[in-house]
Design a protein around this motif. Structure first.
Motif, PDB file in Angstrom:
ATOM      1  N   GLU A 125      33.721  16.990  15.614  1.00  0.00           N
ATOM      2  CA  GLU A 125      32.326  16.522  15.529  1.00  0.00           C
ATOM      3  C   GLU A 125      31.781  16.095  16.889  1.00  0.00           C
ATOM      4  OE1 GLU A 125      31.646  12.769  13.719  1.00  0.00           O
ATOM      5  OE2 GLU A 125      29.613  13.269  13.104  1.00  0.00           O
ATOM      6  N   ALA A 126      32.597  15.342  17.627  1.00  0.00           N
ATOM      7  CA  ALA A 126      32.131  14.828  18.924  1.00  0.00           C
ATOM      8  C   ALA A 126      31.726  15.982  19.841  1.00  0.00           C
ATOM      9  CB  ALA A 126      33.219  13.986  19.567  1.00  0.00           C
ATOM     10  N   GLU A 127      32.534  17.012  19.833  1.00  0.00           N
ATOM     11  CA  GLU A 127      32.230  18.156  20.702  1.00  0.00           C
ATOM     12  C   GLU A 127      30.971  18.884  20.231  1.00  0.00           C
ATOM     13  OE1 GLU A 127      34.353  22.273  22.114  1.00  0.00           O
ATOM     14  OE2 GLU A 127      35.661  20.626  21.470  1.00  0.00           O
ATOM     15  N   ARG A 128      30.859  19.025  18.907  1.00  0.00           N
ATOM     16  CA  ARG A 128      29.668  19.701  18.357  1.00  0.00           C
ATOM     17  C   ARG A 128      28.394  18.938  18.730  1.00  0.00           C
ATOM     18  NH1 ARG A 128      32.093  19.329  13.369  1.00  0.00           N
ATOM     19  NH2 ARG A 128      30.239  18.244  12.589  1.00  0.00           N
ATOM     20  N   LEU A 129      28.462  17.621  18.573  1.00  0.00           N
ATOM     21  CA  LEU A 129      27.268  16.806  18.867  1.00  0.00           C
ATOM     22  C   LEU A 129      26.955  16.816  20.355  1.00  0.00           C
ATOM     23  CD1 LEU A 129      27.655  13.740  16.449  1.00  0.00           C
ATOM     24  CD2 LEU A 129      26.478  15.912  16.085  1.00  0.00           C
ATOM     25  N   GLN A 180      22.986   3.703  21.279  1.00  0.00           N
ATOM     26  CA  GLN A 180      24.044   4.725  21.275  1.00  0.00           C
ATOM     27  C   GLN A 180      24.442   5.101  19.840  1.00  0.00           C
ATOM     28  OE1 GLN A 180      26.708   2.611  23.841  1.00  0.00           O
ATOM     29  NE2 GLN A 180      26.128   3.822  25.659  1.00  0.00           N
ATOM     30  N   ALA A 181      24.521   4.101  18.988  1.00  0.00           N
ATOM     31  CA  ALA A 181      24.872   4.375  17.583  1.00  0.00           C
ATOM     32  C   ALA A 181      23.765   5.183  16.911  1.00  0.00           C
ATOM     33  CB  ALA A 181      25.095   3.053  16.853  1.00  0.00           C
ATOM     34  N   LEU A 182      22.518   4.792  17.197  1.00  0.00           N
ATOM     35  CA  LEU A 182      21.376   5.503  16.622  1.00  0.00           C
ATOM     36  C   LEU A 182      21.353   6.951  17.105  1.00  0.00           C
ATOM     37  CD1 LEU A 182      18.719   5.360  14.992  1.00  0.00           C
ATOM     38  CD2 LEU A 182      17.587   4.535  17.058  1.00  0.00           C
ATOM     39  N   GLN A 183      21.655   7.133  18.384  1.00  0.00           N
ATOM     40  CA  GLN A 183      21.686   8.485  18.955  1.00  0.00           C
ATOM     41  C   GLN A 183      22.750   9.341  18.260  1.00  0.00           C
ATOM     42  OE1 GLN A 183      22.152   8.620  23.275  1.00  0.00           O
ATOM     43  NE2 GLN A 183      23.565  10.333  23.021  1.00  0.00           N
ATOM     44  N   HIS A 184      23.915   8.746  18.012  1.00  0.00           N
ATOM     45  CA  HIS A 184      25.005   9.486  17.349  1.00  0.00           C
ATOM     46  C   HIS A 184      24.566   9.913  15.945  1.00  0.00           C
ATOM     47  CE1 HIS A 184      29.209  10.617  16.699  1.00  0.00           C
ATOM     48  NE2 HIS A 184      29.060  10.109  15.470  1.00  0.00           N
ATOM     49  N   LEU A 220      21.893  12.702  16.143  1.00  0.00           N
ATOM     50  CA  LEU A 220      22.450  14.036  16.436  1.00  0.00           C
ATOM     51  C   LEU A 220      23.113  14.619  15.192  1.00  0.00           C
ATOM     52  CD1 LEU A 220      23.945  13.462  20.015  1.00  0.00           C
ATOM     53  CD2 LEU A 220      22.085  15.034  19.414  1.00  0.00           C
ATOM     54  N   GLY A 221      23.811  13.754  14.457  1.00  0.00           N
ATOM     55  CA  GLY A 221      24.449  14.216  13.210  1.00  0.00           C
ATOM     56  C   GLY A 221      23.404  14.695  12.214  1.00  0.00           C
ATOM     57  N   SER A 222      22.324  13.931  12.077  1.00  0.00           N
ATOM     58  CA  SER A 222      21.259  14.316  11.146  1.00  0.00           C
ATOM     59  C   SER A 222      20.618  15.620  11.573  1.00  0.00           C
ATOM     60  CB  SER A 222      20.182  13.224  11.099  1.00  0.00           C
ATOM     61  OG  SER A 222      20.702  12.057  10.554  1.00  0.00           O
ATOM     62  N   LEU A 223      20.400  15.753  12.881  1.00  0.00           N
ATOM     63  CA  LEU A 223      19.777  16.975  13.392  1.00  0.00           C
ATOM     64  C   LEU A 223      20.682  18.175  13.112  1.00  0.00           C
ATOM     65  CD1 LEU A 223      17.418  18.245  14.972  1.00  0.00           C
ATOM     66  CD2 LEU A 223      18.731  17.836  17.078  1.00  0.00           C
ATOM     67  N   GLU A 224      21.965  17.978  13.322  1.00  0.00           N
ATOM     68  CA  GLU A 224      22.911  19.074  13.072  1.00  0.00           C
ATOM     69  C   GLU A 224      22.872  19.478  11.591  1.00  0.00           C
ATOM     70  OE1 GLU A 224      27.509  19.938  14.273  1.00  0.00           O
ATOM     71  OE2 GLU A 224      27.124  18.231  12.951  1.00  0.00           O
ATOM     72  N   ARG A 225      22.885  18.480  10.727  1.00  0.00           N
ATOM     73  CA  ARG A 225      22.861  18.793   9.285  1.00  0.00           C
ATOM     74  C   ARG A 225      21.562  19.491   8.902  1.00  0.00           C
ATOM     75  NH1 ARG A 225      25.476  13.960   9.297  1.00  0.00           N
ATOM     76  NH2 ARG A 225      23.592  12.744   8.929  1.00  0.00           N
ATOM     77  N   THR A 226      20.469  19.045   9.494  1.00  0.00           N
ATOM     78  CA  THR A 226      19.178  19.687   9.209  1.00  0.00           C
ATOM     79  C   THR A 226      19.215  21.158   9.610  1.00  0.00           C
ATOM     80  OG1 THR A 226      18.050  17.611   9.594  1.00  0.00           O
ATOM     81  CG2 THR A 226      16.683  19.571   9.681  1.00  0.00           C
ATOM     82  N   LEU A 227      19.739  21.389  10.815  1.00  0.00           N
ATOM     83  CA  LEU A 227      19.793  22.771  11.320  1.00  0.00           C
ATOM     84  C   LEU A 227      20.751  23.612  10.487  1.00  0.00           C
ATOM     85  CD1 LEU A 227      19.802  21.923  15.133  1.00  0.00           C
ATOM     86  CD2 LEU A 227      17.995  23.152  13.916  1.00  0.00           C
ATOM     87  N   GLN A 228      21.868  23.018  10.087  1.00  0.00           N
ATOM     88  CA  GLN A 228      22.834  23.753   9.259  1.00  0.00           C
ATOM     89  C   GLN A 228      22.230  24.115   7.908  1.00  0.00           C
ATOM     90  OE1 GLN A 228      26.075  20.985   9.264  1.00  0.00           O
ATOM     91  NE2 GLN A 228      27.259  22.152  10.767  1.00  0.00           N
ATOM     92  N   GLY A 229      21.518  23.155   7.335  1.00  0.00           N
ATOM     93  CA  GLY A 229      20.877  23.394   6.040  1.00  0.00           C
ATOM     94  C   GLY A 229      19.901  24.536   6.124  1.00  0.00           C
ATOM     95  N   ARG A 230      19.180  24.582   7.205  1.00  0.00           N
ATOM     96  CA  ARG A 230      18.207  25.665   7.367  1.00  0.00           C
ATOM     97  C   ARG A 230      18.901  26.991   7.598  1.00  0.00           C
ATOM     98  NH1 ARG A 230      14.411  23.369  11.865  1.00  0.00           N
ATOM     99  NH2 ARG A 230      13.523  25.436  11.708  1.00  0.00           N
ATOM    100  N   ALA A 231      20.026  26.932   8.350  1.00  0.00           N
ATOM    101  CA  ALA A 231      20.759  28.180   8.617  1.00  0.00           C
ATOM    102  C   ALA A 231      21.315  28.765   7.329  1.00  0.00           C
ATOM    103  CB  ALA A 231      21.898  27.890   9.612  1.00  0.00           C
TER     104      ALA A 231
END
Lengths: 188, 244
Positions: free
Chosen positions: B4-8, A168-172, A175-186
């Motif tokens: 953040e929680a909602e975004r994720l 669960q921690a790894l998943q969190h 997801l954060g890393s994926l979001e940052r990656t996508l934001q960086g590209r955007a």
């Protein structure tokens, strides 16, 4: 709609016993049950249909010919198959190098009203796959298994040899890393 | 700003909505053909391995039976038999297991009787040289028995005396048998070997009656490992006859 996502069931066991005795029909059933899932997993990891095909065939061959190595001691057959697929992926990276087939700079990502917020609903499937392949090996694995393969955190924990909490921690983090990656590209 | 929680969670939902990529039907058929070929090959290899494993197990079982059978057959073998060396090995093992002086004495006397029986058989078959070797081995056993008695007398005179008496009886019995044998043979070499054996038996009796310090034999506690161990076929060569 997502047929691939159904977790492996206990009814693998009688089939495994039949395959061990040389029953090809049982082998065919297991092949049909897992081939598409493994192909999908491999495609998400490697990004090329040809590579995914080879990896799925290799995984199914190893799974069905080395059943003597599979010990049914609390580990589901499905977990075993995914572990083989993961190892095959690592082998593939070693042989061919870890490559990203679509350059991040070329991705067309939708802008959001707030630059810090991502319009995820508008992202294409391929954009997500490409961005996902930019994550670490473990992060990719957890997101693919949890969301592309629809496995529970407990099942993923069994495959990755981690506790449910660690998954669960790894998943969190993934997801954060994926979001940052996508934001960086955007932004780019 | 969205927490953040909602975004994720939204991102996770989006990932769940990604349609799976399915392999082409051709790829799936090709894959099955390759997997099937591998499964068939694997089954063939395993079915070949099973008879091989059974063969190895059968060979091992057969080898065990052969060894057990040979050991059993060697128990009654004579010096002119191919199994005779194996008899010596078994006798040596028995000697290793004789720990107390009483056991060691019994061991040497038993082997002495066995050698005498063998000598009689060899004389009956006109194998005079082998008979001579058996008689020499008989005397080796008596010598070792005498040393065991001698040592026991030094440490426990009562027990030593009882063992000496036992040795005397055994030698007397052997002498009677040897005298009878001597009366039956005409071969000079055989007569000489028997005479020599009777003389050495008498010397062994003298040794047993002599205090340990006066004959220079030392401590015979390791007697089962001495010259008189086994039938002499596997450890030391049979002593050659002086009279032949």
């Amino acid at each position: 709609m997502r047929e691939l996502g159904k977790a492996a069931s206990d009814d693998d066991r009688p089939l495994i016993e039949r395959v061990r005795k040389g029953d090809q029909d049982a082998a065919r059933i297991l092949y049909e049950r897992y081939f598409d899932r493994i192909y999908n997993y491999a495609y998400a990891r490697l990004g090329r249909a040809e590579d995914a095909e080879d990896l799925a065939i290799d995984t199914m061959t190893r799974s069905l010919t080395r059943l003597d190595l599979f010990k049914d001691q609390g580990v589901a057959f499905s977990s075993w198959v995914y572990r083989i697929a993961h190892n095959a992926t690592i082998d593939h990276y070693r042989r061919h190098g870890k490559v990203t087939l679509v350059a991040l700079d070329h991705a067309q990502l939708p802008p959001s009203a707030d630059p810090s917020e991502l319009a995820v609903e508008q992202l294409s499937n391929e954009d997500l796959r490409v961005a996902l392949r930019g994550l670490t090996d473990e992060q990719q694995q957890v997101l693919i298994l949890r969301f592309f393969q629809d496995l529970t955190a407990a099942q993923v924990a069994g495959i990755m040899g981690k506790s449910v909490g660690a998954v669960q921690a790894l998943q969190h983090r993934a997801l954060g890393s994926l979001e940052r990656t996508l934001q960086g590209r955007a932004v780019n | 700003m969205i927490p953040e929680a909602e975004r994720l969670e939204r991102l996770a939902e989006r990932l769940r909505a990604v349609d799976p990529i399915a392999p082409s039907p051709g790829a799936k058929i090709r894959g099955w053909n390759l997997v099937l070929a591998a499964v068939e090959q694997s089954a063939t290899v395993k079915s070949r391995a099973h008879p091989m494993r059974r063969l190895v197990v059968a060979a091992l079982v057969a080898a065990v039976f052969v060894v057990i059978g040979a050991v059993a057959a060697s128990a009654d073998s004579l010096p002119d038999s191919g199994l005779y060396p194996l008899k010596g090995v078994v006798e040596n093992l028995r000697g290793v297991l004789a720990f107390s002086p009483a056991d060691q004495l019994a061991y040497h006397l038993d082997l002495a009787q066995t050698r005498l029986t063998e000598a009689e058989a060899m004389i009956a078959r006109h194998r005079i040289e082998l008979a001579g070797k058996a008689l020499s081995a008989l005397n080796d056993q008596l010598d070792d028995a005498a040393l065991v008695v001698q040592a026991e007398k030094a440490s426990d005179s009562t027990a030593g005396a009882a063992m000496e008496s036992r040795l005397q009886q055994a030698i007397a019995t052997h002498d009677e048998q040897l005298a009878g044998l001597q009366g039956q043979v005409t071969n000079p070499a055989a007569i000489s070997a028997i005479t020599n054996a009777r003389d050495r038996a008498a010397q062994a009796l003298e040794t047993a009656g002599t205090p340990a310090s006066s004959n220079g034999h030392g401590n015979p506690g390791a007697s089962p490992n001495g010259k008189g161990q086994g039938n002499g076929a596997t450890t030391t060569p049979h002593p050659s006859l002086n009279h032949s």
